[in-house]
Design an enzyme around this catalytic site. Structure first.
Site, mmCIF file in Angstrom:
data_model
loop_
_atom_site.group_PDB
_atom_site.id
_atom_site.type_symbol
_atom_site.label_atom_id
_atom_site.label_comp_id
_atom_site.label_asym_id
_atom_site.label_seq_id
_atom_site.Cartn_x
_atom_site.Cartn_y
_atom_site.Cartn_z
ATOM 1 N N LYS A 208 -55.721 -51.231 39.685
ATOM 2 C CA LYS A 208 -54.407 -51.522 40.269
ATOM 3 C C LYS A 208 -54.486 -52.709 41.234
ATOM 4 C CE LYS A 208 -53.053 -46.681 39.832
ATOM 5 N NZ LYS A 208 -53.140 -45.370 40.499
ATOM 6 N N GLY A 305 -47.266 -39.155 38.178
ATOM 7 C CA GLY A 305 -46.347 -38.084 37.785
ATOM 8 C C GLY A 305 -45.320 -38.601 36.794
HETATM 9 N N1 HSE Z 1 -54.994 -41.104 38.553
HETATM 10 C C1 HSE Z 1 -53.985 -41.873 39.152
HETATM 11 C C2 HSE Z 1 -53.849 -41.465 40.629
HETATM 12 C C3 HSE Z 1 -52.698 -41.655 38.405
HETATM 13 O O1 HSE Z 1 -54.409 -40.457 41.039
HETATM 14 O O2 HSE Z 1 -53.187 -42.164 41.388
HETATM 15 C C4 HSE Z 1 -51.713 -42.776 38.515
HETATM 16 O O3 HSE Z 1 -52.213 -44.002 38.176
#
Ligand code: HSE
Length: 441
Positions: A208, A305
């Protein structure tokens, strides 16, 4: 087909895919009104066909197990990739772009590893490639970076962008549980995957950060250029000692412009417990971003979610749809003009229901509390807590009352009645309490 009609095909029908379908099917009219595009959910490709009924009522002949019906389907305008993973997703997205289709993806690994190739192809083909849902779920941080902050030099970003790690660290801090107990709780709540390596090793956050920092600094910052350290070495001792010094431990994704270049790193960090990010708890995400013009800003919300992620996916589908029909619909003002406006009731302040803080200066004598309680009770106002503060003068005290939720019109009546009581000395203060509950009830 009208010019406003846009056919949408989904690749993948897990939690997010189902939530996207729900929004597209239930909000169609609203979306048309707001954006000028009429979105038809035309095809949904999933790995296997359902053996029994599904919880979303899809249009007839919508489901298929063949993804090429979506990426090559002649009637599809927008392809939404929700299958995850890198290789198959890359092939399907490439195919869709080659076919001139606009694409929306929630796949951070795909963009962090092969984003440069995909954007180049999308630019060549003149198609929209939306990825709002890839980072921080429902928080519109991508749009903010792509559009709202375009006039800024981004000086720094500090993000809590992995909900699983944030949940684990919050549990460890607040409940003083061990890492393993907190991880098991995250898995039980469905936050962490059965194999949580991508989350707890910081890889998901680094994917990210690759996306956020590439946008912030207009330069491709691939995943393998980012320093990554997960949270597996954080023990309850670190949490406790950090706490004693007034710190909270968070997994931070950090990007900064420095004299020696762009810093991009993901690792556990101690942050002051009074700081804004220290209060981003549980599975929530928060991004603290500083621009040279705008100064500090904060983005907060659910980073994962079904529905929060679908919220971002649908926003991208709408933008893709607007591009597909020629962009003219951007002129739509979504209800501001007279002909677009709906006849909605604007409710009166008298019907608002909140809790209240009240402070009354009253005579310090027997049965005062009973008289005040009687008035509130007669006005359907229930007391949640009462406290009496030190004497103002020799024979008066401040009485502070917190009520349960009550109607404003009942509070107006109570104020009128209370002001007539002889024992109430002065004008008094009433302030509404907003609990800022998550469910907003
Ligand atoms: N595994 C990720 C988190 C889900 O826990 O933020 C969303 O990208």
């Amino acid at each position: 087909m009208e010019k406003s009609e846009v056919n949408v095909g989904l690749l993948g029908w897990g939690t997010v895919g189902k939530s996207v379908s729900k929004i597209l099917l239930s909000q169609r009219k609203n979306i048309l009104k707001k954006s000028g595009v009429n979105l038809n959910l035309t095809k949904v490709a999933k790995r296997t066909m359902p053996v029994e009924g599904q919880d979303v009522d899809l249009p007839n002949n919508c489901l298929t197990t063949d993804p090429s019906e979506v990426v090559n389907g002649s009637g599809i305008d927008v392809v939404v990739e929700l299958i995850g993973g890198v290789d198959t997703a890359f092939d399907l997205v490439t195919q869709a772009i080659e076919n001139g289709k606009h694409v929306v993806t929630a796949n951070k690994a795909l963009l962090a590893e092969r984003g440069a190739e995909l954007f180049q192809l999308a630019n060549q083909k003149g198609v929209f490639l939306g990825f709002e849902a890839s980072t921080a779920g429902g928080i519109p941080i991508i749009k903010a970076l792509r559009e709202s902050f375009s006039g800024n030099q981004i000086q720094s970003m500090h993000g809590i962008i992995n909900g699983t790690c944030n949940y684990i660290l919050t549990q460890m801090h607040e409940q003083m549980t061990s890492f393993n107990v907190a991880l098991a709780s995250a898995q039980e709540k469905g936050y962490a995957e059965a194999d949580p390596t991508l989350d707890i090793e910081g890889i998901d956050a680094a994917h990210k950060l690759s996306i956020l920092s590439s946008l912030a600094y207009s330069t491709y910052l691939p995943f393998d250029k980012i320093y990554v350290e997960g949270i597996t070495k954080i023990t309850d001792k670190e949490i406790q000692y950090a706490k004693e010094f007034g710190y909270v431990i968070k997994l931070l994704a950090i990007a900064k412009m420095t004299d020696s270049g762009i810093e991009a790193r993901v690792h556990p960090s101690l942050i002051p417990e009074r700081s804004i990010l220290a209060n981003v708890s549980d599975a929530f995400n928060g991004v603290y971003l500083v621009g040279d013009a705008v100064g500090p800003t904060l983005f907060y919300g659910q980073g994962a979610g079904g529905m929060p992620t679908a919220s971002a996916v649908v926003a991208d589908i709408i933008e893709a749809g607007q591009t597909a029909v020629g962009g003219l619909v951007n002129l739509k003002t979504g209800g501001w003009t007279k002909e677009e406006s709906s006849e909605v009731e604007i409710s009166s302040i008298a019907e608002v229901k909140t809790r209240y803080y009240m402070r009354l200066v009253v005579r310090d004598q027997p049965s005062v509390l009973a008289e005040i309680g009687q008035v509130l009770g007669d006005c359907q106002i229930s007391i949640a807590a009462v406290t009496q503060k030190d004497s103002q003068a020799c024979d008066t005290v401040s009485l502070v009352i917190i009520t349960h939720k009550a109607l404003e019109k009942n509070m107006d009546l109570a104020r009128e009645k209370l002001s007539k009581l002889e024992v109430v000395e002065d004008d008094f203060t009433v302030i509404r309490i907003e609990e800022l509950d998550f469910d907003n009830t």
